[in-house]
Design a protein around this motif. Structure first.
Motif, PDB file in Angstrom:
ATOM      1  N   VAL A 353     -10.154 -37.991  72.809  1.00 28.94           N
ATOM      2  CA  VAL A 353      -9.766 -39.115  72.816  1.00 28.94           C
ATOM      3  C   VAL A 353      -8.248 -39.203  73.223  1.00 28.94           C
ATOM      4  O   VAL A 353      -7.444 -40.093  74.208  1.00 28.94           O
ATOM      5  CB  VAL A 353      -9.471 -40.010  71.442  1.00 28.94           C
ATOM      6  N   CYS A 354      -7.307 -38.048  72.769  1.00 30.77           N
ATOM      7  CA  CYS A 354      -5.957 -38.036  73.291  1.00 30.77           C
ATOM      8  C   CYS A 354      -6.077 -37.734  74.704  1.00 30.77           C
ATOM      9  O   CYS A 354      -5.285 -38.194  75.343  1.00 30.77           O
ATOM     10  CB  CYS A 354      -5.409 -37.030  72.116  1.00 30.77           C
ATOM     11  N   GLU A 355      -6.868 -36.931  75.306  1.00 31.22           N
ATOM     12  CA  GLU A 355      -6.827 -36.652  76.684  1.00 31.22           C
ATOM     13  C   GLU A 355      -7.155 -37.614  77.491  1.00 31.22           C
ATOM     14  O   GLU A 355      -6.623 -37.955  78.496  1.00 31.22           O
ATOM     15  CB  GLU A 355      -7.992 -35.221  77.062  1.00 31.22           C
ATOM     16  N   GLU A 356      -7.884 -38.587  76.924  1.00 26.66           N
ATOM     17  CA  GLU A 356      -8.251 -39.805  77.560  1.00 26.66           C
ATOM     18  C   GLU A 356      -7.131 -40.647  77.718  1.00 26.66           C
ATOM     19  O   GLU A 356      -6.886 -41.376  78.770  1.00 26.66           O
ATOM     20  CB  GLU A 356      -9.615 -40.382  76.938  1.00 26.66           C
ATOM     21  N   GLY A 357      -6.228 -40.786  76.735  1.00 28.24           N
ATOM     22  CA  GLY A 357      -5.298 -41.636  76.603  1.00 28.24           C
ATOM     23  C   GLY A 357      -4.396 -41.164  77.422  1.00 28.24           C
ATOM     24  O   GLY A 357      -3.571 -41.905  78.139  1.00 28.24           O
ATOM     25  N   LEU A 358      -3.890 -39.862  77.584  1.00 23.02           N
ATOM     26  CA  LEU A 358      -2.987 -39.377  78.759  1.00 23.02           C
ATOM     27  C   LEU A 358      -3.312 -39.834  80.068  1.00 23.02           C
ATOM     28  O   LEU A 358      -2.246 -40.190  80.948  1.00 23.02           O
ATOM     29  CB  LEU A 358      -2.864 -37.708  78.606  1.00 23.02           C
ATOM     30  N   LYS A 359      -4.592 -39.439  80.483  1.00 21.50           N
ATOM     31  CA  LYS A 359      -4.930 -39.956  81.726  1.00 21.50           C
ATOM     32  C   LYS A 359      -5.066 -41.513  82.044  1.00 21.50           C
ATOM     33  O   LYS A 359      -4.445 -41.826  82.816  1.00 21.50           O
ATOM     34  CB  LYS A 359      -6.621 -39.780  81.741  1.00 21.50           C
ATOM     35  N   LEU A 360      -5.211 -42.267  80.916  1.00 18.20           N
ATOM     36  CA  LEU A 360      -5.054 -43.807  81.032  1.00 18.20           C
ATOM     37  C   LEU A 360      -3.565 -44.237  81.131  1.00 18.20           C
ATOM     38  O   LEU A 360      -3.348 -45.236  82.046  1.00 18.20           O
ATOM     39  CB  LEU A 360      -5.572 -44.486  79.805  1.00 18.20           C
ATOM     40  N   LEU A 361      -2.707 -43.328  80.373  1.00 15.85           N
ATOM     41  CA  LEU A 361      -1.346 -43.736  80.645  1.00 15.85           C
ATOM     42  C   LEU A 361      -0.799 -43.612  82.203  1.00 15.85           C
ATOM     43  O   LEU A 361       0.141 -44.457  82.597  1.00 15.85           O
ATOM     44  CB  LEU A 361      -0.195 -42.748  79.589  1.00 15.85           C
ATOM     45  N   GLU A 362      -1.285 -42.425  82.663  1.00 14.36           N
ATOM     46  CA  GLU A 362      -1.061 -42.111  83.987  1.00 14.36           C
ATOM     47  C   GLU A 362      -1.453 -43.412  84.955  1.00 14.36           C
ATOM     48  O   GLU A 362      -0.819 -43.838  85.740  1.00 14.36           O
ATOM     49  CB  GLU A 362      -1.465 -41.007  84.630  1.00 14.36           C
ATOM     50  N   GLU A 363      -2.790 -43.707  84.557  1.00 17.94           N
ATOM     51  CA  GLU A 363      -3.313 -44.862  85.633  1.00 17.94           C
ATOM     52  C   GLU A 363      -2.465 -46.182  85.467  1.00 17.94           C
ATOM     53  O   GLU A 363      -2.271 -47.051  86.396  1.00 17.94           O
ATOM     54  CB  GLU A 363      -4.572 -45.141  85.254  1.00 17.94           C
TER      55      GLU A 363
END
Length: 673
Positions: A353-363
């Motif tokens: 979930v945290c790694e998904e969150g970092l990716k979503l922040l970049e997007e």
């Protein structure tokens, strides 16, 4: 103490030669920099081909210090020596300024450089760094550092503004374009020399020297416009700390530098202390490598039990553009999930979930016009009860929280807690101590039902994105959760290490009850507003559980605030201590928690705020008359009022707005009966 300051790259969208013409107009003084009173040239020379100029100036500066300090150090002005090397052929200017006054006590070295933008030859880059070494300054070292830091920040802020201002003067003089220095064109080169030096003749001519090698832009510099667009607004000193950490980590990782957003998160987590941030980040990078965290997004396979029962998922964005994560914690079966996928399985889910969150922040940052640095979490506590305080599960969750805090700092921008029940403060009292103070300040709690009214969720989440289970119009695909089927439990998936109720050294006590028998624990309370908590598992058959209170003594005097007496043994074995006294309910004692019938295999947790002094009785009674003995394991403890007071806040109320858990506890008088 040595202090180092580094600025990001400032970009002037003018050709190098035009910037040089504007730069020269700041001498010998300018109203925009009132601290500089005068700059006189002491050495000045051009090469014979008009391509290079070396200039030395002695600059008089007004001491920006309190009047008393000026009197103490005995000066009103300080002097700096500035040495410039201009290379029109290679198109760069290097500047170095050092202090002449108090040179034996304070060392100041400021270096600047202008050079052609590496990707656009019509733009000019500027960067600045400074080194301050306060050796011994009459016991005023700290004051001098603060003054120097203030002046450095002012210089950075003024730099780009000055060039823009002087460029207007250059344009006003009719100079719109300058041809760069060209070999074999002495007329153009002479004219260029005249303009960038404002017609001053050198004090001493010099022969053509070896052309200095142009300084290559430092790979560790960052563009100020890039910082503003992708990292957000930073102060001058924060920019400097970011560049320092970037360089240090690159040296440590042999050139493999984490993203600038990652560096910034760790700096913020350590209040921009570069040493502490470097230590924290270094440990995190080792942890990521050891556990192969970088491969989680591509390799993680969601277990079926998580797909069916985990009540969490991503849900659009909040009003600030942050990715929004929903967790229906009240519907989450912590015990069932841990017994199905284990602590490591729950940890991997959290990291995914945290790694998904970092990716979503970049997007989110790429798709918006500003930096999006953190996500928002909406936690629904509807259904939360004391089964969520199953102690082995709480310990596992606290370990996961610690891992996330250490490796994903400053990723949580806001946490919205809705439909918080009365039991929530107990959970918060346990969990909050493991959450970073800065993160705790981002929690907003709501215990009422009018969360869709002004001042509620609509202040943070667009109305059309409020999830349907909270009464909004937006369909949520977050699973509702529920109890995990015991058939999905995996043997050995989760071992209840310290809190295993069947271990001999466990804090849990095992009790067997025959037909109609009672087991009781009497807790003497002399600390009003303290909280009595209990946790027990029914291992066999059905058991009824009740809590009573009496103002009368129930056992031999004990000089302790909280003590326990277990009933059993002798002629009255299995009988209630209340019955032994011949007391009647409603007259000698009162039922403060309703009787709860607990079935085979259930785990029960609960709490009671002991608002009054007296004796409190936890009672378990076997209801079956013709069956083998019932069995349970239990644990209880008292949370002192000074730990608990203030944690209820507005959550006692059925309708109140968002608040932090810092308000006064709601008071309540003891019942008169």
């Amino acid at each position: 103490m040595v202090q180092e300051y580094v600025s990001p790259v400032r970009v002037h969208k003018y050709p190098f030669e035009m910037v040089m013409a504007a730069y020269e107009r700041r001498f010998p003084n300018c109203p925009q920099i009132p601290v500089v009173l005068d700059c006189s040239i002491t050495e000045d020379s051009w090469s014979s081909d008009d391509s290079q100029r070396d200039t030395t100036r002695r600059c008089q500066l007004n001491v920006e210090a309190p009047y008393l300090l000026k009197k103490m150090i005995g000066v009103d002005y300080v002097y700096f020596i500035q040495k410039n090397h201009l290379d029109l052929k290679s198109r760069f200017l290097e500047i170095e300024a050092t202090n002449e006054t108090f040179a034996t006590r304070v060392g100041v070295v400021e270096k600047c450089k202008y050079y052609v933008h590496p990707e656009n030859s019509d733009w000019t880059c500027f960067e600045l760094s400074a080194l301050l070494d306060v050796k011994n300054f009459f016991g005023l070292e700290s004051t001098v550092e603060k003054i120097a830091m203030k002046q450095y920040a002012a210089n950075i802020a003024k730099g780009k503004e000055l060039i823009e201002s002087f460029m207007m003067e250059v344009h006003a003089d009719g100079i719109k374009e300058l041809t760069p220095w060209t070999a074999g064109d002495p007329h153009n080169n002479r004219e260029l020399r005249r303009i960038v030096s404002r017609g001053t003749e050198p004090l001493s001519p010099r022969p053509l020297a070896e052309t200095r090698q142009q300084s290559i832009p430092d790979q560790f510099t960052l563009d100020s416009e890039y910082i503003k667009r992708y990292l957000g607004e930073l102060t001058t000193m924060q920019e400097s700390r970011l560049l320092q950490l970037r360089k240090w980590i690159a040296e440590l990782q042999k050139g493999k530098v984490p993203s600038d957003t990652t560096l910034l998160r760790f700096l913020r987590a350590r209040d921009f202390n570069v040493e502490k941030a470097r230590e924290m980040l270094s440990q995190s990078l080792l942890w990521r490598k050891k556990h192969q965290v970088d491969r989680i997004l591509s390799e993680y396979e969601t277990p079926d039990v998580v797909k069916q029962y985990f009540p969490g998922g991503w849900h659009h964005h909040d009003k600030d553009g942050r990715p929004l994560y929903i967790l229906r914690l009240g519907q989450m079966d912590v015990k069932g999930l841990l017994k199905s996928i284990g602590e490591d399985g729950l940890l991997k889910l959290t990291l995914h979930v945290c790694e998904e969150g970092l990716k979503l922040l970049e997007e989110a940052t790429r798709s918006s016009e500003h930096a999006v640095q953190s996500w928002c979490m909406l936690v629904d506590l509807d259904g939360l009860n004391m089964r969520h305080l199953w102690r082995p599960g709480v310990r596992a969750l606290l370990r996961i929280i610690q891992i996330v805090e250490a490796n994903y700092p400053e990723t949580m921008g806001r946490v919205l807690i809705v439909r918080a029940p009365r039991v929530f403060p107990i959970l918060w009292t346990i969990v909050s101590t493991f959450i970073d103070e800065n993160t705790r300040s981002k929690f907003l709690f709501y215990g009422g039902k009018d969360y869709l009214q002004p001042g509620g969720l609509l202040d943070y989440i667009p109305k059309d994105l409020i999830p349907d289970f909270l009464g909004g119009p937006c369909k949520s695909f977050v699973h509702e959760g529920g109890l995990v089927l015991k058939s999905l439990y995996v043997s050995g998936a989760f071992t209840e290490r310290e809190g295993d109720p069947l271990r001999e050294d466990s804090i849990y006590r095992s009790v067997s009850l025959g037909k109609g028998q009672v087991h009781e624990v009497v807790v003497l309370n002399k600390d009003p507003q303290s909280v009595l908590t209990w946790d027990f598992d029914v291992l066999r058959h059905d058991i009824a559980f009740t809590v009573f209170r009496s103002e009368h003594e129930l056992h031999n005097p004990v000089d302790e605030v909280n003590s326990a007496l277990c009933v059993g043994g002798g002629a009255d074995e299995g009988r209630s201590v209340l019955e032994q006294k011949g007391w009647r309910e409603g007259e000698h004692y009162h039922r403060v928690e309703p009787t709860l019938l607990c079935h085979d295999g259930e785990s029960i947790q609960g709490s009671h705020v002991m608002r009054c002094s007296g004796a409190y009785v936890l009672q378990w009674r076997c209801e079956l008359l013709d069956a083998p003995p019932a069995q349970l394991v239990y644990f209880h403890e008292t949370l002192a009022s000074h730990h608990y007071r203030g944690s209820m806040s507005s959550l006692q109320s059925g309708a109140s707005g968002f608040s932090c858990l810092s308000g006064k506890s709601t008071g309540s008088s003891c019942p008169s009966r």
